[in-house]
Motif scaffolding. Structure first.
Motif, PDB file in Angstrom:
ATOM      1  N   LEU A  59       0.836  -1.196   0.000  1.00 11.61           N
ATOM      2  CA  LEU A  59       0.000   0.000   0.000  1.00 11.61           C
ATOM      3  C   LEU A  59       0.878   1.256   0.000  1.00 11.61           C
ATOM      4  O   LEU A  59       2.058   1.206   0.332  1.00 11.61           O
ATOM      5  N   PHE A  60       0.286   2.380  -0.360  1.00  8.54           N
ATOM      6  CA  PHE A  60       0.906   3.709  -0.201  1.00  8.54           C
ATOM      7  C   PHE A  60       2.237   3.878  -0.949  1.00  8.54           C
ATOM      8  O   PHE A  60       3.142   4.545  -0.466  1.00  8.54           O
ATOM      9  N   LYS A  61       2.335   3.300  -2.133  1.00 11.55           N
ATOM     10  CA  LYS A  61       3.611   3.371  -2.847  1.00 11.55           C
ATOM     11  C   LYS A  61       3.955   4.815  -3.231  1.00 11.55           C
ATOM     12  O   LYS A  61       5.115   5.217  -3.173  1.00 11.55           O
ATOM     13  N   LYS A  62       2.955   5.586  -3.653  1.00  8.53           N
ATOM     14  CA  LYS A  62       3.223   6.978  -4.015  1.00  8.53           C
ATOM     15  C   LYS A  62       3.418   7.849  -2.782  1.00  8.53           C
ATOM     16  O   LYS A  62       4.274   8.734  -2.768  1.00  8.53           O
ATOM     17  N   LEU A  63       2.645   7.591  -1.730  1.00  4.84           N
ATOM     18  CA  LEU A  63       2.765   8.392  -0.513  1.00  4.84           C
ATOM     19  C   LEU A  63       4.163   8.266   0.083  1.00  4.84           C
ATOM     20  O   LEU A  63       4.681   9.210   0.681  1.00  4.84           O
ATOM     21  N   PHE A  64       4.775   7.129  -0.105  1.00  5.01           N
ATOM     22  CA  PHE A  64       6.102   6.870   0.467  1.00  5.01           C
ATOM     23  C   PHE A  64       7.141   7.875  -0.030  1.00  5.01           C
ATOM     24  O   PHE A  64       8.063   8.252   0.698  1.00  5.01           O
ATOM     25  N   ILE A  65       6.997   8.328  -1.296  1.00  4.47           N
ATOM     26  CA  ILE A  65       8.009   9.214  -1.875  1.00  4.47           C
ATOM     27  C   ILE A  65       7.622  10.689  -1.818  1.00  4.47           C
ATOM     28  O   ILE A  65       8.401  11.552  -2.225  1.00  4.47           O
ATOM     29  N   THR A  66       6.449  11.010  -1.314  1.00  2.00           N
ATOM     30  CA  THR A  66       6.010  12.407  -1.300  1.00  2.00           C
ATOM     31  C   THR A  66       6.838  13.231  -0.319  1.00  2.00           C
ATOM     32  O   THR A  66       7.321  12.728   0.691  1.00  2.00           O
ATOM     33  N   GLY A  67       6.961  14.519  -0.650  1.00  2.00           N
ATOM     34  CA  GLY A  67       7.733  15.417   0.211  1.00  2.00           C
ATOM     35  C   GLY A  67       9.163  14.976   0.368  1.00  2.00           C
ATOM     36  O   GLY A  67       9.753  15.112   1.435  1.00  2.00           O
ATOM     37  N   LYS A  68       9.734  14.396  -0.724  1.00  6.06           N
ATOM     38  CA  LYS A  68      11.109  13.873  -0.700  1.00  6.06           C
ATOM     39  C   LYS A  68      11.291  12.864   0.430  1.00  6.06           C
ATOM     40  O   LYS A  68      12.321  12.816   1.100  1.00  6.06           O
ATOM     41  N   GLY A  69      10.226  12.080   0.640  1.00  9.58           N
ATOM     42  CA  GLY A  69      10.290  11.042   1.654  1.00  9.58           C
ATOM     43  C   GLY A  69       9.899  11.479   3.049  1.00  9.58           C
ATOM     44  O   GLY A  69       9.900  10.670   3.981  1.00  9.58           O
ATOM     45  N   ARG A  70       9.533  12.774   3.191  1.00  6.69           N
ATOM     46  CA  ARG A  70       9.149  13.284   4.518  1.00  6.69           C
ATOM     47  C   ARG A  70       7.641  13.234   4.720  1.00  6.69           C
ATOM     48  O   ARG A  70       7.165  13.152   5.835  1.00  6.69           O
TER      49      ARG A  70
END
Length: 405
Positions: A35-46
């Motif tokens: 799950l959350f593959k795109k959320l993982f990289i958002t905000g440069k990982g933050r």
């Protein structure tokens, strides 16, 4: 009731959790291995998960179809999101611009909180599962097809994402399926995306980040955007929060009509800056211009400013004319950056476009065309500026859809 939710991002997870907490038999389908593959990289990982601004101000930051979002945002507010995350083990902090991040600065901790919330709801999760179609009978959901088989169900919530970051599963390939159901799907356009340029001096500044500058954009002579903040020079052009937000304001893409200027010293008027430079130059003695401006600007930026001022950087201070000095001041107060395009759509943080909001009930997220079919998240034609607003939209629309099952 038997409910299927398709899409394992913020919208789908909140939808599945809420429907399950309401006592329904819920299965969440995700085509990726997690799950959350795109959320993982958002905000440069933050992971800038939401924005803590006043809720009335929130709508000012929605670029498209803000009125459609009223019920969703007021039902599941930024405060509700922050409480949910904190109550599930991840403390948060609020930074400049009311942007909310995990204290750890790790998106994985936000994901852990949402996964805990989902697990406690009792919803079933099917990973590596390919959604193929919604089965409709007499304008009503009858089932869902995935992995080559049809499964009967009562209701379906679709949270299939937009059309950027294809590697995360957000590819927009669902467009034809939804149109075949009778819905209008607005074309995908990149939003929150960097600009490209052919100007070599811009590319030469690659990696240079500017803080507390004012970016101003005019389109066809009319003010489009003006804001104080941060921007970044890259190997292809310009990026950073100011630039990404500007991209979301563009409704037309004739870049010959777009004029971007950056005030490098917004805290000083023209005259104040002129006096500041005069003082610096008096202290510099017989130094060259590029050496006399080191207190004012980063060294690489000095060359760019002097190039755009059409003043020789190797000229000695004692040879500088007043007219040339004022050209420098003028450039510092309005550095002109020519852009000629956008980066590829796959690099957009989000995409504009998706299911037409006129065909969705804003109070429930249910389709007005197909009974018992619901939509949530970025696949709806809504989008906002950078700062946590888009993730909040996904969470709120997902929550509202799940709550109304």
């Amino acid at each position: 009731m038997k409910i299927y939710v398709v899409g394992g991002g913020p919208a789908g997870v909140l939808a599945a959790a809420q429907a399950s907490y309401n006592g329904h038999d819920v299965t969440l389908i995700e085509k990726n291995e997690k799950l959350f593959k795109k959320l993982f990289i958002t905000g440069k990982g933050r992971c800038n998960v939401t924005n803590a601004c006043d809720i009335e101000d929130f709508f000012e930051n929605i670029s498209r179809n803000s009125s459609f979002c009223y019920s969703a945002i007021y039902t599941f507010t930024p405060e509700n999101v922050m409480d949910l995350i904190a109550n599930n083990g991840t403390p948060l902090k609020t930074e400049r611009g009311q942007r909310v991040f995990p204290v750890s600065d790790k998106s994985s901790d936000i994901i852990k909180a949402f996964e805990k919330y989902l697990k406690n709801s009792g919803a079933k999760i099917l990973l590596n599962t390919k959604f193929e179609d919604v089965i409709v009978n007499e304008n009503k959901v009858a089932g869902i097809k995935y992995n080559g088989r049809v499964y009967p169900c009562d209701k379906v919530i679709l949270a299939l994402g937009g059309a950027s970051y294809v590697s995360t599963g957000s590819d927009g390939l669902w467009k034809n399926k939804i149109e075949n159901l009778g819905h209008k799907v607005e074309d995908f356009i990149p939003s929150l995306i960097p600009f490209t340029t052919s100007k070599q001096w811009v590319k030469d500044l690659q990696g240079l980040s500017l803080k507390n500058v004012t970016l101003k954009a005019e389109y066809n002579g009319r003010l489009l955007y003006q804001e104080l903040g941060e921007m970044l020079f890259t190997h292809f052009g310009i990026s950073g929060p100011l630039v990404l937000t500007l991209s979301s304001k563009l409704k037309q893409y004739d870049f010959s009509k777009l004029k971007i200027t950056v005030d490098l010293k917004p805290g000083l008027t023209f005259d104040q800056l002129d006096q500041r430079i005069l003082r610096d130059f008096k202290e510099a003695g017989n130094k060259t211009l590029k050496n006399a401006m080191v207190k004012l600007l980063p060294s690489r930026l000095i060359s760019a400013v002097l190039l755009n001022s059409q003043v020789d950087e190797n000229k000695c201070i004692n040879q500088l004319k007043q007219e040339e000095r004022q050209k420098i001041v003028k450039t510092l107060k309005g550095l002109n950056i020519s852009v000629d395009g956008l980066r590829p759509i796959n690099e957009a943080i989000i995409t504009r476009g998706g299911v037409n909001v006129k065909e969705i009930n804003p109070s429930t997220m249910e389709s007005k065309i197909i009974n018992n079919l619901f939509f949530a998240g970025e696949m709806i034609d809504i989008d906002a500026v950078t700062g946590g607003f888009n993730i909040q939209l996904a969470l709120s629309t997902g929550y509202l859809a799940g709550m109304n099952i």
